[in-house]
Design a protein around this motif. Structure first.
Motif, PDB file in Angstrom:
ATOM      1  N   ASP A  59      15.293  67.283  37.082  1.00 42.02           N
ATOM      2  CA  ASP A  59      14.944  65.845  37.600  1.00 42.02           C
ATOM      3  C   ASP A  59      13.716  65.071  36.906  1.00 42.02           C
ATOM      4  OD1 ASP A  59      16.796  66.510  39.619  1.00 42.02           O
ATOM      5  OD2 ASP A  59      15.615  67.140  41.228  1.00 42.02           O
ATOM      6  N   LEU A  60      13.257  65.973  36.011  1.00 41.69           N
ATOM      7  CA  LEU A  60      12.146  65.663  34.819  1.00 41.69           C
ATOM      8  C   LEU A  60      11.109  65.056  36.005  1.00 41.69           C
ATOM      9  CD1 LEU A  60      13.844  63.223  32.258  1.00 41.69           C
ATOM     10  CD2 LEU A  60      12.894  65.599  32.271  1.00 41.69           C
ATOM     11  N   ALA A  61      10.736  65.955  36.950  1.00 42.04           N
ATOM     12  CA  ALA A  61       9.740  65.561  37.999  1.00 42.04           C
ATOM     13  C   ALA A  61       9.037  66.986  38.094  1.00 42.04           C
ATOM     14  CB  ALA A  61      10.258  65.507  39.544  1.00 42.04           C
ATOM     15  N   ILE A  62       7.748  66.711  38.866  1.00 33.69           N
ATOM     16  CA  ILE A  62       6.753  67.814  39.017  1.00 33.69           C
ATOM     17  C   ILE A  62       7.221  68.730  39.959  1.00 33.69           C
ATOM     18  CG2 ILE A  62       4.251  68.500  40.014  1.00 33.69           C
ATOM     19  CD1 ILE A  62       3.650  65.529  38.994  1.00 33.69           C
ATOM     20  N   VAL A  63       7.148  70.286  39.712  1.00 34.34           N
ATOM     21  CA  VAL A  63       7.774  71.097  40.768  1.00 34.34           C
ATOM     22  C   VAL A  63       6.557  72.056  40.938  1.00 34.34           C
ATOM     23  CG1 VAL A  63       9.543  72.891  40.933  1.00 34.34           C
ATOM     24  CG2 VAL A  63      10.253  70.847  39.816  1.00 34.34           C
ATOM     25  N   VAL A  64       6.401  72.358  42.226  1.00 33.75           N
ATOM     26  CA  VAL A  64       5.526  73.509  42.464  1.00 33.75           C
ATOM     27  C   VAL A  64       6.195  74.777  42.837  1.00 33.75           C
ATOM     28  CG1 VAL A  64       3.606  74.070  44.045  1.00 33.75           C
ATOM     29  CG2 VAL A  64       3.886  71.680  43.499  1.00 33.75           C
ATOM     30  N   ASP A  65       6.157  75.664  42.102  1.00 32.80           N
ATOM     31  CA  ASP A  65       6.900  77.151  42.201  1.00 32.80           C
ATOM     32  C   ASP A  65       5.797  78.061  42.787  1.00 32.80           C
ATOM     33  OD1 ASP A  65       8.316  79.161  42.042  1.00 32.80           O
ATOM     34  OD2 ASP A  65       8.781  79.009  39.873  1.00 32.80           O
ATOM     35  N   GLU A  66       5.849  78.035  44.126  1.00 31.10           N
ATOM     36  CA  GLU A  66       4.814  78.994  44.863  1.00 31.10           C
ATOM     37  C   GLU A  66       5.292  80.365  44.429  1.00 31.10           C
ATOM     38  OE1 GLU A  66       4.470  78.411  49.119  1.00 31.10           O
ATOM     39  OE2 GLU A  66       4.754  76.087  48.720  1.00 31.10           O
ATOM     40  N   LYS A  67       6.307  80.797  44.381  1.00 29.81           N
ATOM     41  CA  LYS A  67       6.693  82.253  44.040  1.00 29.81           C
ATOM     42  C   LYS A  67       6.060  82.618  42.389  1.00 29.81           C
ATOM     43  CE  LYS A  67      11.058  82.239  44.359  1.00 29.81           C
ATOM     44  NZ  LYS A  67      12.663  82.575  43.834  1.00 29.81           N
ATOM     45  N   ALA A  68       6.072  81.797  41.895  1.00 27.21           N
ATOM     46  CA  ALA A  68       5.476  82.192  40.492  1.00 27.21           C
ATOM     47  C   ALA A  68       3.917  81.644  40.183  1.00 27.21           C
ATOM     48  CB  ALA A  68       6.253  81.779  39.409  1.00 27.21           C
ATOM     49  N   SER A  69       3.337  81.153  41.413  1.00 30.25           N
ATOM     50  CA  SER A  69       1.990  80.509  41.497  1.00 30.25           C
ATOM     51  C   SER A  69       1.804  79.540  40.298  1.00 30.25           C
ATOM     52  CB  SER A  69       0.892  81.685  41.269  1.00 30.25           C
ATOM     53  OG  SER A  69       1.008  82.687  42.521  1.00 30.25           O
ATOM     54  N   THR A  70       2.733  78.752  40.223  1.00 29.76           N
ATOM     55  CA  THR A  70       2.724  78.053  39.030  1.00 29.76           C
ATOM     56  C   THR A  70       3.293  76.419  39.459  1.00 29.76           C
ATOM     57  OG1 THR A  70       3.226  79.869  37.497  1.00 29.76           O
ATOM     58  CG2 THR A  70       4.053  77.661  36.702  1.00 29.76           C
ATOM     59  N   ARG A  74      10.854  84.663  31.055  1.00 29.94           N
ATOM     60  CA  ARG A  74      12.081  84.201  30.452  1.00 29.94           C
ATOM     61  C   ARG A  74      12.449  82.459  30.805  1.00 29.94           C
ATOM     62  NH1 ARG A  74      15.365  88.006  28.588  1.00 29.94           N
ATOM     63  NH2 ARG A  74      17.128  86.868  28.946  1.00 29.94           N
ATOM     64  N   ASP A  75      13.084  81.753  30.088  1.00 31.01           N
ATOM     65  CA  ASP A  75      13.173  80.311  30.521  1.00 31.01           C
ATOM     66  C   ASP A  75      14.138  80.179  31.531  1.00 31.01           C
ATOM     67  OD1 ASP A  75      15.552  80.559  29.044  1.00 31.01           O
ATOM     68  OD2 ASP A  75      14.651  79.560  27.132  1.00 31.01           O
ATOM     69  N   ASN A  76      15.086  81.460  31.776  1.00 30.43           N
ATOM     70  CA  ASN A  76      16.141  81.202  32.971  1.00 30.43           C
ATOM     71  C   ASN A  76      15.269  81.466  34.438  1.00 30.43           C
ATOM     72  OD1 ASN A  76      15.529  83.930  32.991  1.00 30.43           O
ATOM     73  ND2 ASN A  76      17.773  84.271  32.478  1.00 30.43           N
ATOM     74  N   GLN A  77      13.991  81.476  34.369  1.00 32.30           N
ATOM     75  CA  GLN A  77      13.301  81.711  35.554  1.00 32.30           C
ATOM     76  C   GLN A  77      12.668  80.407  36.181  1.00 32.30           C
ATOM     77  OE1 GLN A  77      10.414  84.773  34.001  1.00 32.30           O
ATOM     78  NE2 GLN A  77      11.445  86.260  35.406  1.00 32.30           N
ATOM     79  N   PHE A  78      12.886  79.211  35.347  1.00 29.23           N
ATOM     80  CA  PHE A  78      12.365  77.960  35.766  1.00 29.23           C
ATOM     81  C   PHE A  78      13.116  77.703  37.207  1.00 29.23           C
ATOM     82  CE2 PHE A  78      10.999  77.098  31.349  1.00 29.23           C
ATOM     83  CZ  PHE A  78       9.684  76.546  31.715  1.00 29.23           C
ATOM     84  N   PRO A  79      12.621  76.712  38.130  1.00 29.28           N
ATOM     85  CA  PRO A  79      13.328  76.306  39.355  1.00 29.28           C
ATOM     86  C   PRO A  79      14.238  75.492  38.737  1.00 29.28           C
ATOM     87  CG  PRO A  79      10.796  76.174  39.793  1.00 29.28           C
ATOM     88  CD  PRO A  79      11.036  76.651  38.239  1.00 29.28           C
TER      89      PRO A  79
END
Lengths: 136, 207
Positions: A28-39, A18-23
């Motif tokens: 900030d229109l910046a690269i985000v490393v989401d470790e929890k989602a391996s993404t 779902r789109d509410n799962q984004f960090p």
């Protein structure tokens, strides 16, 4: 059916449902490393675009002038590497995103992101190997 | 008919990935946007007759209303709340006779799919859902970088200036500057496109 033949071959990995799962940091229109989602979530024209770590080949950073350039290479056909049973390399109609290059003035943050991506990739490969060892 | 407002307003809306948010007003004649605090003293205005299509989807900054224009351009309005969907649907139906299409984007995180050329942008779709779109106005160059490899380069603000429009309009990026909107700016994208030999074979089969 025509899709079923190619689709059943590769494993299903999925970044989000779902789109509410984004960090929340994606705003900030910046690269985000989401470790929890391996993404890794990448900003492309104002949209947060997820790429699962299983699609990533590597990431490298170079400095040029005031900017740090981060290039993320993805697994795609014709590179002679990568596990092909995860991806539809045999599908003659599939297009692939092969690489994305970003630049930023925040050189240190780009270093950190490159390191995070490399670690996430290492962990994913290790987990895959452990799974394989169990199956043997 | 029940009470019908002639002007509808929303605050905290970014125009074409502007640095600053502002206020957007919709009326039958069209829309107007102004950065918060009125910096620059200008209004961005657009005639409603120009609108041909509109979409609602998740953006990096809240929800996005994208309006496709008659001249094949488009504008992006970001920062809407999920709950404002119904209100925006009504606005587009009543003021412009348009159906606000709720477009869900691909969230799977796959890097394979289909590149599709639309009127104003190139969309990369994963299982029939767009993963991202690139307005043609943002592309500065494309080339064949290798066998089956296409490179797309993006226009960036000259000298790496964070604001593409000299600070006017809250730093809104009209044409050819959107890639410079964030801290991390997209410079280049490469695609693997399968060989044309296969395509020709298909064509011979009567496709």
């Amino acid at each position: 059916d025509e899709n079923g033949v190619t689709q059943k071959k590769f494993k299903k990995f999925e970044s989000y449902k779902r789109d509410n799962q984004f960090p929340s940091k994606v705003k900030d229109l910046a690269i985000v490393v989401d470790e929890k989602a391996s993404t890794i979530v990448l900003p492309i024209m104002g949209r947060p675009v997820p790429f699962h770590i299983q699609t990533v080949k590597n990431a490298s950073k170079t400095d040029e002038g005031d900017f740090a350039y981060l290039r993320i290479n993805f697994l795609s056909p014709g590179q002679g590497v990568g596990r092909k049973d995860d991806q539809p390399f045999e599908d003659p109609t599939a297009h692939f995103v092969r690489s994305l290059t970003f630049r930023s003035r925040d050189v240190e943050r780009m270093d950190l992101i490159a390191e995070q991506i490399t670690n996430l990739r290492k962990n994913a490969v290790r987990r895959e190997q452990e799974k394989k060892d169990l199956e043997d | 008919m029940s009470e019908r407002k002639t002007v509808e307003e929303f605050n905290g809306i970014y125009l074409d990935l502007s640095k600053q948010s502002g206020k957007v007003k919709f009326a039958e004649a069209g829309l107007a946007w102004r950065p918060a605090g009125g910096a620059g003293g200008e209004n961005f205005a657009l005639d409603g007759q120009q609108f041909t299509q509109c979409q609602w989807s998740r953006g990096a900054r809240g929800y996005e209303v994208k309006i496709l224009l008659r001249d094949s351009g488009l504008i992006q309005l970001d920062g809407f709340e999920a709950e404002e969907f119904d209100r925006v649907v009504k606005i587009f139906r009543l003021f412009y006779g348009l159906n606000l299409e709720h477009k869900d984007h691909a969230l799977k995180g796959w890097n394979w799919g289909k590149g599709e050329f639309g009127k104003a942008e190139l969309a990369f779709s994963v299982q029939n859902r767009p993963a991202f779109e690139i307005p043609y106005s943002e592309v500065s160059n494309t080339n064949l970088a290798g066998k089956n490899e296409v490179a797309v380069e993006f226009s960036l603000p000259a000298g790496g200036n964070e604001t593409g429009t000299n600070g006017h309009m809250g730093g809104a990026r009209t044409k050819g500057r959107k890639s410079g909107a964030g801290k991390d700016q997209l410079v280049e994208m490469r695609f693997y496109i399968p060989g044309t030999a296969t395509k020709r074979e298909n064509d011979d089969d009567g496709e």
